[in-house]
Design a protein around this motif. Sequence first.
Motif, short mmCIF file in Angstrom:
data_model
loop_
_atom_site.label_atom_id
_atom_site.label_comp_id
_atom_site.label_asym_id
_atom_site.label_seq_id
_atom_site.Cartn_x
_atom_site.Cartn_y
_atom_site.Cartn_z
N ILE A 127 15.80 21.41 88.49
CA ILE A 127 15.94 21.77 87.09
C ILE A 127 16.13 20.51 86.26
CG2 ILE A 127 17.34 23.03 85.41
CD1 ILE A 127 18.17 24.89 87.75
N LEU A 177 17.20 18.84 83.01
CA LEU A 177 18.13 19.21 81.95
C LEU A 177 18.06 18.25 80.78
CD1 LEU A 177 21.24 20.08 84.16
CD2 LEU A 177 19.72 21.69 82.98
N GLU A 178 18.28 18.81 79.61
CA GLU A 178 18.39 18.04 78.37
C GLU A 178 19.54 18.63 77.57
OE1 GLU A 178 14.61 18.38 76.44
OE2 GLU A 178 13.65 16.98 77.81
N HIS A 219 20.57 22.57 77.02
CA HIS A 219 20.26 23.44 78.17
C HIS A 219 21.56 23.93 78.79
CE1 HIS A 219 16.03 21.56 79.01
NE2 HIS A 219 16.11 22.17 77.84
N LYS A 232 21.93 30.63 72.73
CA LYS A 232 20.69 31.35 73.06
C LYS A 232 20.06 32.01 71.84
CE LYS A 232 21.98 32.41 77.82
NZ LYS A 232 22.45 33.47 78.73
#
Length: 154
Positions: free
Chosen positions: A61, A63-64, A67, A123
Amino acid sequence: MAQGSIPKAIHLYATLGLHGLVHGPLSHNHGFELYTCAAAGTDDVRLSFGLMANYVTAEQIVLEAGHMVTPAEGRIFDGRAFRSWLMLERVDDFIPPLRLDNGQHVVFLNATPVFPEEAQTVKEHGLDALFEVWDEDPPRLSDLKRELPRPLRA
């Protein structure tokens, strides 16, 4: 730091070598490491952070900032309501980006435990919306006993 002020002690947990294990599809010259800070370090924090880092590695995965990593079930710590790890990029250069001798660029992401309501805000409305909530009721993110920010309480 102001003269006479006493810095608050924190426990720092960090990955070492993650940048060499997880590679994005577009660039092998850009990597990341993860860290988290806790006002009171425990084996539970260490274990949960380690499990999250292992999952990121196993699933590759990338990630940034913004996230999240959320376990399929349960909370990230026993007895605490945190449900996800939110990746943040600090603006104060607490751990500045690193350029390695081989040309690789490594950023350090602050893996921050967040409540389900905070994760839902990100989200649905984006990271800036959560920052607005935090501006209204500033949390001490390293305090694992912190409460849900007032604007998100039902």
